[in-house]
Design a protein around this motif. Structure first.
Motif, PDB file in Angstrom:
ATOM      1  N   THR A  14       0.836  -1.196   0.000  1.00 53.02           N
ATOM      2  CA  THR A  14       0.000   0.000   0.000  1.00 53.02           C
ATOM      3  C   THR A  14       0.874   1.250   0.000  1.00 53.02           C
ATOM      4  O   THR A  14       0.483   2.273  -0.555  1.00 53.02           O
ATOM      5  N   ARG A  15       2.043   1.151   0.578  1.00 52.53           N
ATOM      6  CA  ARG A  15       2.975   2.291   0.557  1.00 52.53           C
ATOM      7  C   ARG A  15       3.356   2.636  -0.889  1.00 52.53           C
ATOM      8  O   ARG A  15       3.394   3.806  -1.265  1.00 52.53           O
ATOM      9  N   SER A  16       3.654   1.606  -1.694  1.00 55.41           N
ATOM     10  CA  SER A  16       3.973   1.837  -3.107  1.00 55.41           C
ATOM     11  C   SER A  16       2.787   2.453  -3.828  1.00 55.41           C
ATOM     12  O   SER A  16       2.954   3.380  -4.632  1.00 55.41           O
ATOM     13  N   LEU A  17       1.598   1.974  -3.539  1.00 52.74           N
ATOM     14  CA  LEU A  17       0.408   2.517  -4.199  1.00 52.74           C
ATOM     15  C   LEU A  17       0.196   3.985  -3.837  1.00 52.74           C
ATOM     16  O   LEU A  17      -0.166   4.783  -4.705  1.00 52.74           O
ATOM     17  N   ARG A  18       0.447   4.344  -2.600  1.00 50.98           N
ATOM     18  CA  ARG A  18       0.328   5.755  -2.220  1.00 50.98           C
ATOM     19  C   ARG A  18       1.357   6.598  -2.981  1.00 50.98           C
ATOM     20  O   ARG A  18       1.060   7.702  -3.436  1.00 50.98           O
ATOM     21  N   TYR A  19       2.575   6.059  -3.112  1.00 48.02           N
ATOM     22  CA  TYR A  19       3.619   6.753  -3.875  1.00 48.02           C
ATOM     23  C   TYR A  19       3.185   6.926  -5.327  1.00 48.02           C
ATOM     24  O   TYR A  19       3.325   8.007  -5.910  1.00 48.02           O
ATOM     25  N   TYR A  20       2.656   5.869  -5.922  1.00 44.08           N
ATOM     26  CA  TYR A  20       2.192   5.943  -7.311  1.00 44.08           C
ATOM     27  C   TYR A  20       1.115   7.012  -7.459  1.00 44.08           C
ATOM     28  O   TYR A  20       1.123   7.779  -8.417  1.00 44.08           O
ATOM     29  N   ILE A  49       3.231  -0.589 -14.289  1.00 44.83           N
ATOM     30  CA  ILE A  49       4.141   0.312 -13.585  1.00 44.83           C
ATOM     31  C   ILE A  49       5.281  -0.490 -12.959  1.00 44.83           C
ATOM     32  O   ILE A  49       6.448  -0.086 -13.038  1.00 44.83           O
ATOM     33  N   GLN A  50       4.969  -1.615 -12.371  1.00 44.66           N
ATOM     34  CA  GLN A  50       5.990  -2.464 -11.761  1.00 44.66           C
ATOM     35  C   GLN A  50       7.006  -2.933 -12.807  1.00 44.66           C
ATOM     36  O   GLN A  50       8.205  -2.925 -12.555  1.00 44.66           O
ATOM     37  N   HIS A  51       6.529  -3.324 -13.967  1.00 41.56           N
ATOM     38  CA  HIS A  51       7.431  -3.752 -15.047  1.00 41.56           C
ATOM     39  C   HIS A  51       8.332  -2.603 -15.496  1.00 41.56           C
ATOM     40  O   HIS A  51       9.524  -2.794 -15.737  1.00 41.56           O
ATOM     41  N   LEU A  52       7.763  -1.425 -15.598  1.00 40.60           N
ATOM     42  CA  LEU A  52       8.548  -0.277 -16.038  1.00 40.60           C
ATOM     43  C   LEU A  52       9.596   0.125 -14.993  1.00 40.60           C
ATOM     44  O   LEU A  52      10.728   0.466 -15.347  1.00 40.60           O
ATOM     45  N   PHE A  53       9.244   0.062 -13.717  1.00 44.49           N
ATOM     46  CA  PHE A  53      10.234   0.327 -12.667  1.00 44.49           C
ATOM     47  C   PHE A  53      11.339  -0.737 -12.710  1.00 44.49           C
ATOM     48  O   PHE A  53      12.518  -0.422 -12.557  1.00 44.49           O
ATOM     49  N   GLY A  56      14.114  -0.102 -14.923  1.00 40.48           N
ATOM     50  CA  GLY A  56      15.010   0.985 -14.568  1.00 40.48           C
ATOM     51  C   GLY A  56      14.496   2.378 -14.888  1.00 40.48           C
ATOM     52  O   GLY A  56      15.244   3.342 -14.831  1.00 40.48           O
ATOM     53  N   LEU A  57      13.210   2.482 -15.227  1.00 42.91           N
ATOM     54  CA  LEU A  57      12.652   3.783 -15.559  1.00 42.91           C
ATOM     55  C   LEU A  57      12.282   4.550 -14.290  1.00 42.91           C
ATOM     56  O   LEU A  57      11.961   3.964 -13.272  1.00 42.91           O
ATOM     57  N   THR A  58      12.308   5.863 -14.388  1.00 45.78           N
ATOM     58  CA  THR A  58      11.927   6.722 -13.265  1.00 45.78           C
ATOM     59  C   THR A  58      10.412   6.935 -13.282  1.00 45.78           C
ATOM     60  O   THR A  58       9.754   6.723 -14.311  1.00 45.78           O
ATOM     61  N   SER A  59       9.876   7.398 -12.171  1.00 49.53           N
ATOM     62  CA  SER A  59       8.438   7.652 -12.112  1.00 49.53           C
ATOM     63  C   SER A  59       8.038   8.744 -13.104  1.00 49.53           C
ATOM     64  O   SER A  59       6.954   8.681 -13.694  1.00 49.53           O
ATOM     65  N   ALA A  60       8.900   9.735 -13.322  1.00 47.78           N
ATOM     66  CA  ALA A  60       8.593  10.795 -14.289  1.00 47.78           C
ATOM     67  C   ALA A  60       8.491  10.224 -15.707  1.00 47.78           C
ATOM     68  O   ALA A  60       7.570  10.571 -16.460  1.00 47.78           O
ATOM     69  N   THR A  61       9.416   9.345 -16.071  1.00 47.00           N
ATOM     70  CA  THR A  61       9.379   8.727 -17.405  1.00 47.00           C
ATOM     71  C   THR A  61       8.159   7.822 -17.533  1.00 47.00           C
ATOM     72  O   THR A  61       7.477   7.825 -18.565  1.00 47.00           O
ATOM     73  N   ILE A  62       7.872   7.066 -16.483  1.00 42.25           N
ATOM     74  CA  ILE A  62       6.692   6.188 -16.504  1.00 42.25           C
ATOM     75  C   ILE A  62       5.426   7.020 -16.683  1.00 42.25           C
ATOM     76  O   ILE A  62       4.534   6.653 -17.457  1.00 42.25           O
ATOM     77  N   ASN A  63       5.366   8.151 -16.019  1.00 38.47           N
ATOM     78  CA  ASN A  63       4.201   9.029 -16.134  1.00 38.47           C
ATOM     79  C   ASN A  63       4.022   9.504 -17.576  1.00 38.47           C
ATOM     80  O   ASN A  63       2.891   9.661 -18.049  1.00 38.47           O
ATOM     81  N   GLU A  64       5.115   9.727 -18.282  1.00 33.60           N
ATOM     82  CA  GLU A  64       5.029  10.121 -19.687  1.00 33.60           C
ATOM     83  C   GLU A  64       4.631   8.952 -20.578  1.00 33.60           C
ATOM     84  O   GLU A  64       3.939   9.135 -21.585  1.00 33.60           O
ATOM     85  N   LEU A  65       5.087   7.749 -20.224  1.00 39.10           N
ATOM     86  CA  LEU A  65       4.840   6.577 -21.062  1.00 39.10           C
ATOM     87  C   LEU A  65       3.429   6.010 -20.933  1.00 39.10           C
ATOM     88  O   LEU A  65       2.883   5.503 -21.914  1.00 39.10           O
ATOM     89  N   LEU A  66       2.854   6.066 -19.758  1.00 39.43           N
ATOM     90  CA  LEU A  66       1.565   5.408 -19.534  1.00 39.43           C
ATOM     91  C   LEU A  66       0.469   5.828 -20.513  1.00 39.43           C
ATOM     92  O   LEU A  66      -0.218   4.953 -21.054  1.00 39.43           O
ATOM     93  N   PRO A  67       0.296   7.114 -20.791  1.00 46.43           N
ATOM     94  CA  PRO A  67      -0.743   7.460 -21.775  1.00 46.43           C
ATOM     95  C   PRO A  67      -0.463   6.853 -23.148  1.00 46.43           C
ATOM     96  O   PRO A  67      -1.392   6.445 -23.855  1.00 46.43           O
ATOM     97  N   GLU A  87      15.827   5.864 -22.999  1.00 43.07           N
ATOM     98  CA  GLU A  87      16.116   5.030 -21.827  1.00 43.07           C
ATOM     99  C   GLU A  87      17.111   3.924 -22.174  1.00 43.07           C
ATOM    100  O   GLU A  87      17.989   3.601 -21.379  1.00 43.07           O
ATOM    101  N   VAL A  88      16.992   3.349 -23.363  1.00 44.36           N
ATOM    102  CA  VAL A  88      17.954   2.334 -23.800  1.00 44.36           C
ATOM    103  C   VAL A  88      19.347   2.950 -23.882  1.00 44.36           C
ATOM    104  O   VAL A  88      20.330   2.376 -23.393  1.00 44.36           O
TER     105      VAL A  88
END
Length: 119
Positions: A14-20, A49-53, A56-67, A87-88
């Protein structure tokens, strides 16, 4: 679905989910009592999100990729491909740095082993 249920369904704390949620990666509605209420579709999103983390991706990059990942293929603009290519390149540069550091340490280890040997 409450936060604990989402965590159990996705195998995430739940801590990870709050962070997300704080970082805009997932979203919830609030019940009249103030509890988070997540849509069932968030399970798949959290898994992505777990796969992207893990990649090695950052939360900022993941936020851009999700849409981009959630858009139908015909609506994708190429942003995802650019971000992934960046990222590669970043990870390949990191690997080169690590290889260089390993070479230096191996050389140092060989040199110090030779110093300790009798002539």
């Amino acid at each position: 679905m409450r936060i604990g249920e989402l965590g159990a369904a996705a195998g995430v704390s739940t801590r990870s989910l709050r962070y997300y949620e704080e970082n805009g990666l997932i979203r919830s509605e609030r019940t009249p009592g103030g509890w988070r209420d997540f849509d069932a579709s968030m399970v798949e999103r959290v898994l992505m999100i777990q796969h992207l983390f893990a990649a090695g991706l950052t939360s900022a990059t993941i936020n851009e990729l999700l849409p981009c990942l959630e858009a139908p293929p015909e609506e994708r603009t190429g942003v995802m491909e650019q971000l992934l290519a960046q990222e590669v390149a970043r990870l390949e540069a990191k690997r080169r740095d690590i290889d260089r550091e390993l070479d230096t340490l191996r050389a140092l280890r060989s040199e110090t082993a030779l110093v300790g040997e009798a002539p």
